[in-house]
Write a protein that holds these residues in place. Sequence first.
Motif, PDB file in Angstrom:
ATOM      1  N   ALA A  80     -36.771 -18.227 -39.228  1.00  0.00           N
ATOM      2  CA  ALA A  80     -35.342 -18.476 -39.047  1.00  0.00           C
ATOM      3  C   ALA A  80     -34.522 -17.192 -39.115  1.00  0.00           C
ATOM      4  O   ALA A  80     -33.305 -17.248 -39.252  1.00  0.00           O
ATOM      5  N   ASP A  82     -32.730 -13.630 -37.828  1.00  0.00           N
ATOM      6  CA  ASP A  82     -31.991 -13.242 -36.625  1.00  0.00           C
ATOM      7  C   ASP A  82     -32.879 -12.495 -35.636  1.00  0.00           C
ATOM      8  O   ASP A  82     -32.753 -12.663 -34.425  1.00  0.00           O
ATOM      9  N   ARG A  85     -35.092 -15.021 -33.790  1.00  0.00           N
ATOM     10  CA  ARG A  85     -34.264 -15.805 -32.864  1.00  0.00           C
ATOM     11  C   ARG A  85     -33.905 -14.963 -31.645  1.00  0.00           C
ATOM     12  O   ARG A  85     -33.935 -15.449 -30.511  1.00  0.00           O
ATOM     13  N   ASP A  86     -33.588 -13.693 -31.853  1.00  0.00           N
ATOM     14  CA  ASP A  86     -33.273 -12.814 -30.722  1.00  0.00           C
ATOM     15  C   ASP A  86     -34.463 -12.656 -29.789  1.00  0.00           C
ATOM     16  O   ASP A  86     -34.295 -12.623 -28.562  1.00  0.00           O
ATOM     17  N   ARG A  88     -36.920 -14.867 -29.400  1.00  0.00           N
ATOM     18  CA  ARG A  88     -37.123 -16.158 -28.733  1.00  0.00           C
ATOM     19  C   ARG A  88     -36.124 -16.367 -27.601  1.00  0.00           C
ATOM     20  O   ARG A  88     -36.451 -16.952 -26.573  1.00  0.00           O
ATOM     21  N   GLU A  89     -34.910 -15.897 -27.782  1.00  0.00           N
ATOM     22  CA  GLU A  89     -33.854 -16.121 -26.802  1.00  0.00           C
ATOM     23  C   GLU A  89     -33.679 -14.973 -25.818  1.00  0.00           C
ATOM     24  O   GLU A  89     -32.740 -14.973 -25.014  1.00  0.00           O
ATOM     25  N   THR A  92     -33.966 -16.257 -22.097  1.00  0.00           N
ATOM     26  CA  THR A  92     -33.461 -17.610 -21.854  1.00  0.00           C
ATOM     27  C   THR A  92     -32.654 -17.693 -20.562  1.00  0.00           C
ATOM     28  O   THR A  92     -32.832 -18.620 -19.774  1.00  0.00           O
TER      29      THR A  92
END
Length: 139
Positions: A80, A82, A85-86, A88-89, A92
């Motif tokens: 979880a 940052d 998440r960066d 993973r995205e 996108t």
Amino acid sequence: MEDNATPQPSEPNNQNGRIPAAAGAAEHSAGRSLATYARPALIAGVVIAVVCVALLIIIFALDSFNAAAYSVTGKSIGDATDEARDIRELYTGARIGGMTALVISGVVAVAAGIVLYLNRGSAAPEDGEEYDLDDLTGR
């Protein structure tokens, strides 16, 4: 008798060896104009779909590489944080754009294929000439 490319009348009802236009030919004039755009649309749709599939494969490979490189340090891409998440995205936008273009080009290609299928054999040659197998084979 010598073969030549000039059409010969074979029946008294035919003029210059051509079959008269069908009675419903006027109904299909809108279909013929749509059919003239269908072939380029089919080609463009297929080419764009192939490019989008290649793009999505490259994005998947880059995404997998980034996840593997991140997890080498003992961290999980599913964390979880940052940073996770960066990662993973990261792709996108390109992934959504590629999928959207793939769906749209697929719909265009299928629609163009249907139009070509429904208008098969009804389109007149572009130059007004009609050719049969003997003309094409040189017999």
